[in-house]
Design a protein around this motif. Sequence first.
Motif, PDB file in Angstrom:
ATOM      1  N   ASP A   9      45.393  30.786 -20.696  1.00  0.00           N
ATOM      2  CA  ASP A   9      45.825  30.265 -19.143  1.00  0.00           C
ATOM      3  C   ASP A   9      45.877  28.813 -19.175  1.00  0.00           C
ATOM      4  O   ASP A   9      44.742  28.215 -19.002  1.00  0.00           O
ATOM      5  CB  ASP A   9      44.920  30.956 -18.131  1.00  0.00           C
ATOM      6  N   GLY A  10      46.864  28.227 -19.060  1.00  0.00           N
ATOM      7  CA  GLY A  10      46.950  26.684 -18.781  1.00  0.00           C
ATOM      8  C   GLY A  10      47.448  25.882 -20.259  1.00  0.00           C
ATOM      9  O   GLY A  10      46.854  26.330 -21.225  1.00  0.00           O
ATOM     10  N   PHE A  11      48.171  24.819 -19.936  1.00  0.00           N
ATOM     11  CA  PHE A  11      48.528  23.980 -21.024  1.00  0.00           C
ATOM     12  C   PHE A  11      47.171  23.650 -21.931  1.00  0.00           C
ATOM     13  O   PHE A  11      47.420  23.635 -23.230  1.00  0.00           O
ATOM     14  CB  PHE A  11      49.017  22.621 -20.487  1.00  0.00           C
ATOM     15  N   HIS A  12      46.223  23.113 -21.656  1.00  0.00           N
ATOM     16  CA  HIS A  12      45.028  22.682 -22.425  1.00  0.00           C
ATOM     17  C   HIS A  12      44.515  23.991 -23.276  1.00  0.00           C
ATOM     18  O   HIS A  12      44.150  23.784 -24.357  1.00  0.00           O
ATOM     19  CB  HIS A  12      44.025  22.150 -21.418  1.00  0.00           C
ATOM     20  N   ALA A  13      44.640  25.119 -22.415  1.00  0.00           N
ATOM     21  CA  ALA A  13      43.902  26.237 -23.319  1.00  0.00           C
ATOM     22  C   ALA A  13      44.829  26.627 -24.502  1.00  0.00           C
ATOM     23  O   ALA A  13      44.590  26.835 -25.737  1.00  0.00           O
ATOM     24  CB  ALA A  13      43.662  27.377 -22.530  1.00  0.00           C
ATOM     25  N   VAL A  14      46.086  26.587 -24.363  1.00  0.00           N
ATOM     26  CA  VAL A  14      47.349  26.896 -25.189  1.00  0.00           C
ATOM     27  C   VAL A  14      47.114  25.836 -26.271  1.00  0.00           C
ATOM     28  O   VAL A  14      47.109  26.046 -27.543  1.00  0.00           O
ATOM     29  CB  VAL A  14      48.715  26.740 -24.703  1.00  0.00           C
ATOM     30  N   LYS A  15      46.988  24.358 -25.767  1.00  0.00           N
ATOM     31  CA  LYS A  15      46.977  23.261 -26.738  1.00  0.00           C
ATOM     32  C   LYS A  15      45.663  23.661 -27.881  1.00  0.00           C
ATOM     33  O   LYS A  15      45.753  23.585 -29.012  1.00  0.00           O
ATOM     34  CB  LYS A  15      46.462  21.910 -26.066  1.00  0.00           C
ATOM     35  N   TRP A 133      35.282  37.067 -23.907  1.00  0.00           N
ATOM     36  CA  TRP A 133      36.621  36.783 -24.002  1.00  0.00           C
ATOM     37  C   TRP A 133      37.506  37.330 -22.699  1.00  0.00           C
ATOM     38  O   TRP A 133      38.619  37.200 -22.893  1.00  0.00           O
ATOM     39  CB  TRP A 133      37.168  37.525 -25.432  1.00  0.00           C
ATOM     40  N   HIS A 134      36.836  37.420 -21.668  1.00  0.00           N
ATOM     41  CA  HIS A 134      37.536  37.597 -20.411  1.00  0.00           C
ATOM     42  C   HIS A 134      38.286  36.033 -20.086  1.00  0.00           C
ATOM     43  O   HIS A 134      37.793  35.070 -20.243  1.00  0.00           O
ATOM     44  CB  HIS A 134      36.477  37.640 -19.435  1.00  0.00           C
ATOM     45  N   PRO A 135      39.387  36.600 -19.546  1.00  0.00           N
ATOM     46  CA  PRO A 135      40.513  35.507 -19.194  1.00  0.00           C
ATOM     47  C   PRO A 135      39.635  34.275 -18.461  1.00  0.00           C
ATOM     48  O   PRO A 135      39.993  33.113 -18.669  1.00  0.00           O
ATOM     49  CB  PRO A 135      41.555  36.319 -18.315  1.00  0.00           C
TER      50      PRO A 135
END
Length: 242
Positions: A9-15, A133-135
């Motif tokens: 969830d979110g740009f930084h996590a995807v990055k 690994w919970h969101p």
Amino acid sequence: VGPGLVQVDGFHAVKHALRFGAQLTEIVAVADSDWLRLATELAPDVKDELRVRVRMVSEAEFLRYSPGRHQTGMAAVARRPLYDLPPERAAKRLAPAVLLEEPRRLGNVGAVVRVAAAAGASGVAVLGGVDPWHPAAVRGSAGLHFALPVTCVDDVAAITGPVVAMDPEGEPIGTAGIGSQTLLVFGTEREGVSDALKQRADRLVALPMRPGVSSLNLATSVAAALYWWRLSSIKNSRSSGS
Ligand SMILES: C[S@@+](CC[C@H](N)C(=O)[O-])C[C@H]1O[C@@H](n2cnc3c(N)ncnc32)[C@H](O)[C@@H]1O
């Protein structure tokens, strides 16, 4: 998301997920997301991959990927990694691993994974308690779950190698030290380390505190212990000239 999959969830996590080699099955963004500006400024290494892979979705569809509607307007789905040698069973660790005993707060788990990744720990294992690994935990680590092994442990018997239980009643860290092959065990937020894990431990080690303070927060104590190890190993390698 389905079984074996993780919400990111979110740009930084995807990055971070992209940077550390996560297998992302989908990356989505909404029209008013400023992910391209963020990628240009903060993540040029993954910008081209994002450009190719991002699928633009409606606000309604985005909520299926990001139920709290992350402010950066970006989210993804990743495969949950499997590990040949989980951190609690490592034959020979090159850096300490962390084991959390029955943590209750997902925010603590996320913060622990984040600092473990930053300090160069060899993994984070969770014995009982919440799913690491919970969101909400993956959001709390800003996606750094993909930077090191993060596992669930069923039983104390699964642990191998030297174990140090971090406990306010232990030997001061300044005299005890922390070896690189150590599994550092931290207790639950309220009760501390259980008797079973204290018995399994080779030593109990304390972080010094001013009189009157009973304990540090769980994630704070992991940060202090790992950075104590990291800074003392840098100092030792400098003084030995290596
Ligand atoms: C919030 S504390 C638990 C407090 C619990 N009442 C106790 O006395 O251990 C959560 C965990 O953080 C670690 N911790 C907190 N403060 C510490 C300290 N000063 N020295 C070593 N470990 C500490 C321990 O592993 C502890 O089990």
